[in-house]
Design a protein around this motif. Structure first.
Motif, PDB file in Angstrom:
ATOM      1  N   ALA A  27       0.826  -1.209   0.000  1.00 34.91           N
ATOM      2  CA  ALA A  27       0.000   0.000   0.000  1.00 34.91           C
ATOM      3  C   ALA A  27       0.858   1.255   0.000  1.00 34.91           C
ATOM      4  CB  ALA A  27      -0.915  -0.008   1.221  1.00 34.91           C
ATOM      5  N   GLY A  28       2.085   1.149   0.516  1.00 34.84           N
ATOM      6  CA  GLY A  28       2.993   2.281   0.532  1.00 34.84           C
ATOM      7  C   GLY A  28       3.768   2.472  -0.749  1.00 34.84           C
ATOM      8  N   GLY A  29       3.564   1.591  -1.723  1.00 30.51           N
ATOM      9  CA  GLY A  29       4.188   1.776  -3.019  1.00 30.51           C
ATOM     10  C   GLY A  29       5.322   0.836  -3.354  1.00 30.51           C
ATOM     11  N   ALA A  30       5.697  -0.076  -2.446  1.00 28.53           N
ATOM     12  CA  ALA A  30       6.778  -1.016  -2.733  1.00 28.53           C
ATOM     13  C   ALA A  30       6.276  -2.173  -3.598  1.00 28.53           C
ATOM     14  CB  ALA A  30       7.357  -1.561  -1.425  1.00 28.53           C
ATOM     15  N   ARG A  31       7.182  -2.714  -4.397  1.00 24.89           N
ATOM     16  CA  ARG A  31       6.891  -3.957  -5.122  1.00 24.89           C
ATOM     17  C   ARG A  31       7.104  -5.117  -4.142  1.00 24.89           C
ATOM     18  NH1 ARG A  31      10.968  -4.398  -9.664  1.00 24.89           N
ATOM     19  NH2 ARG A  31      12.264  -3.434  -8.057  1.00 24.89           N
ATOM     20  N   VAL A  32       6.064  -5.902  -3.925  1.00 25.91           N
ATOM     21  CA  VAL A  32       6.094  -6.944  -2.901  1.00 25.91           C
ATOM     22  C   VAL A  32       5.750  -8.293  -3.529  1.00 25.91           C
ATOM     23  CG1 VAL A  32       5.109  -7.764  -0.731  1.00 25.91           C
ATOM     24  CG2 VAL A  32       5.454  -5.305  -1.096  1.00 25.91           C
ATOM     25  N   GLY A 516      16.819   2.388  -1.247  1.00 21.36           N
ATOM     26  CA  GLY A 516      16.398   2.937  -2.525  1.00 21.36           C
ATOM     27  C   GLY A 516      14.982   2.621  -2.949  1.00 21.36           C
ATOM     28  N   VAL A 517      14.167   2.073  -2.050  1.00 17.52           N
ATOM     29  CA  VAL A 517      12.778   1.743  -2.396  1.00 17.52           C
ATOM     30  C   VAL A 517      11.898   2.960  -2.122  1.00 17.52           C
ATOM     31  CG1 VAL A 517      10.815   0.228  -1.931  1.00 17.52           C
ATOM     32  CG2 VAL A 517      13.155  -0.681  -1.839  1.00 17.52           C
ATOM     33  N   GLU A 518      11.106   3.342  -3.097  1.00 11.83           N
ATOM     34  CA  GLU A 518      10.171   4.449  -2.906  1.00 11.83           C
ATOM     35  C   GLU A 518       8.907   3.913  -2.240  1.00 11.83           C
ATOM     36  OE1 GLU A 518       9.443   6.638  -6.461  1.00 11.83           O
ATOM     37  OE2 GLU A 518      11.573   7.010  -6.865  1.00 11.83           O
ATOM     38  N   VAL A 519       8.855   4.065  -0.926  1.00 14.98           N
ATOM     39  CA  VAL A 519       7.748   3.517  -0.166  1.00 14.98           C
ATOM     40  C   VAL A 519       7.446   4.464   0.985  1.00 14.98           C
ATOM     41  CG1 VAL A 519       9.309   2.104   1.251  1.00 14.98           C
ATOM     42  CG2 VAL A 519       6.896   1.484   1.087  1.00 14.98           C
TER      43      VAL A 519
END
Length: 545
Positions: A27-32, A516-519
């Motif tokens: 939900a915060g924008g990370a690829r999971v 470096g993860v945009e989350v």
């Protein structure tokens, strides 16, 4: 190298610890990506029988160790699919326990007060019913009446069950066909999928290594859908952050196997295991005395043997009492495939087979099983990992031989004996029942709530994780399942595991950002509610979110 799949965050396991973290990160924008060892079953696939290959054998993992056996979930949704949905919060004294290390086992940052806002977040996301007396089963009502007759109190157990949707089908452990049990398949997991997370069933994680870019490479094998002893290929995924939530019987084994590639593990990995102090007593009821003393009449149609615990006795959950003398007694009934195998008849030479056992089984509808949760000594230790998975598979499904060794200390044995005596005093009073021993005395202890094999804490010598659930010496690896809970809770642990997972997310978000993860952190509950988020907002900065 170019063919290796990459993601921001890889989550191992889809139970409480995995589903909660995956939802917030996605939900915060990370690829999971989530890897699950077991199958992914839909509601209509939960079957009401014990046949080999049914959902019952496919979605459980039963691991036999030396002195301790563990029953857990093995499916998408993990333990939330197979648990009895009891969701109490841990008593305040639990967080002050000192145990065998003779110092506070929990991190100083965590108390019952500091965890309460995170408990509230879970309660906002998973519908929890505080059951009334009209909701309890016959066996729950009988236990309550026996407690009252003996001068004790009884309390309905808070449960993640929609009582209006429950049909009392008596197969609660086998997965709910009616979506009455509020498993993770109804909240966190679909919300994670809606935000782009991926779930890969039948992917058994074997080990973790460093990836060339400074992150982690997670190695897995594909498990055959029918025979879990067979693999159908292998692969690996690179991730910047790894969240381990494979369960307290599997997470330490994965880390042990990873030491060759990652370097030494903290001393506490695979040590200080707790079975949550669990033990069961089987009471064979005397129907005539139950009728005369308690005024209750057995109605077979109302004897909901598979509904799970509805009533508990919490008189001993008193923080003023000495450690190892505090416990809860919870009414339940295991389905016959488990309960009837493990229960023993009484007498001078108790055995779990033979003519006495056959006679006892003929009266199974007169049984009342009481589930004890005491304070144990965290005496479990995992040996060297098997060649694959968390256990050597002994059968097509469900059964494996693990490396856990559990030798109960005198403290643990005395606590069990005290709880046994309390059960007898309540149920054998005025001839209501005969309480018989469980198989602990012959084949070892047994738990459905394994804990503490990679626990959080302040002391690096006795805890594998810091208070933010990060693995000591291995930044970017987090553990959020029951193995992170420091010690026995004296109550069912699902609510506490969930609250700790909620609390761990801000630190995981911070670690992902540093890599470096945009989350971002701050998603509402899966249904969009925001009250719980407001309650935890003041706590987030201190956790790194």
């Amino acid at each position: 190298m170019n063919s290796v799949e990459r993601t921001d965050v890889l989550v191992v396991g889809t139970g409480f610890g995995g589903a909660i973290t995956a939802y917030h990160l996605a939900a915060g924008g990370a690829r999971v990506v989530m890897l699950e060892r077991g199958p992914w079953l839909s509601t209509g696939e939960y079957e009401h029988d014990f046949k080999l290959g049914s959902s019952y054998t496919r979605i459980f993992d039963f691991t036999v160790g030396d002195g301790m056996s563990i029953l857990g979930g093995n499916c998408v949704g993990g333990g939330s699919v197979v648990y009895f949905a009891a969701m109490p919060r841990a008593p305040r004294f639990v967080f002050e326990r000192r145990g065998s290390v003779n110092r506070r086992m929990w991190p100083s940052a965590i108390t019952r007060d500091s965890l309460d806002p995170w408990y509230d977040r879970v309660a906002e996301s998973i519908a929890i019913t505080r059951q009334g007396w009209d909701d309890v089963s016959y066996s729950g009502g009988l236990w309550a009446a026996a407690c009252r007759h003996a001068g004790r109190t009884a309390n309905p157990v808070p449960a993640a069950v929609d009582t209006a949707a429950c049909t009392n089908c008596n197969w609660m452990m086998a997965g709910c066909r009616f979506d009455a049990k509020q498993s993770l398949l109804l909240n966190y997991l679909p919300a994670a999928l809606a935000h782009g997370a991926g779930i890969r069933p039948l992917h058994e994680v074997q080990s973790i290594a460093k990836s060339p870019d400074g992150g982690y490479r997670v190695h897995y094998q594909l498990v055959d859908a029918e025979d879990y002893r067979i693999t159908a290929g292998e692969g690996c995924i690179d991730a910047k952050v790894v969240v381990l939530a494979a369960g307290a019987a599997a997470t330490p084994v994965i880390l042990q196997r990873s030491a060759a590639a990652l370097g030494p593990m903290p001393h506490a990995v695979g040590r200080y295991f707790s079975g949550n102090g669990e033990r069961l007593n089987t009471a064979v009821l005397n129907e005539e005395r139950v009728r005369e003393v308690l005024g209750l009449e057995l109605d077979p149609a109302a004897f909901q043997i598979g509904k799970g615990p509805t009533v508990a006795n919490w008189d001993r959950l008193d923080g003023s009492l000495p450690e190892y003398t505090r416990f809860s007694l919870e009414q339940l009934y295991f389905p016959p495939g488990l309960g009837t195998i493990l229960a023993m008849p009484g007498g001078p030479d108790p055995r779990w087979f033979g003519l006495d056992k056959k006679e006892m089984l003929s009266h199974w509808q007169k049984w009342l099983i009481i589930f004890q949760m005491i304070e144990d000594d965290n005496e479990g230790v995992f040996g060297p990992p098997p060649a694959r998975g968390n256990a050597d598979r002994l059968s097509q499904q469900m059964l494996g031989l693990g490396t856990l060794s559990y030798k109960p200390t005198l403290n643990t044995q005395a606590a069990w004996a005290m709880a046994d005596a309390e059960c007898r005093d309540i149920l054998e009073r005025d001839g209501l029942a005969t309480v018989t021993p469980w198989t602990n005395d012959l084949v070892g202890a047994y738990t459905v709530h394994p804990l503490a094999s990679c626990r959080i804490g302040d002391d690096p010598r006795t805890s594998a994780l810091d208070d933010r659930h990060e693995l000591r010496g291995h930044p970017g690896i987090f553990v959020t399942d029951g193995s992170a809970v420091p010690a026995a809770l004296t109550v069912n642990p699902a609510m506490t595991i969930s609250a700790l997972a909620e609390r761990a997310v801000p630190a995981i978000v911070r670690a992902a950002r540093e890599r470096g993860v945009e989350v971002t952190y701050g998603a509402p509950a899966p249904d969009g509610s925001t009250g719980g988020r407001r309650g935890t907002a003041p706590l987030v900065p201190a956790l790194g979110g």
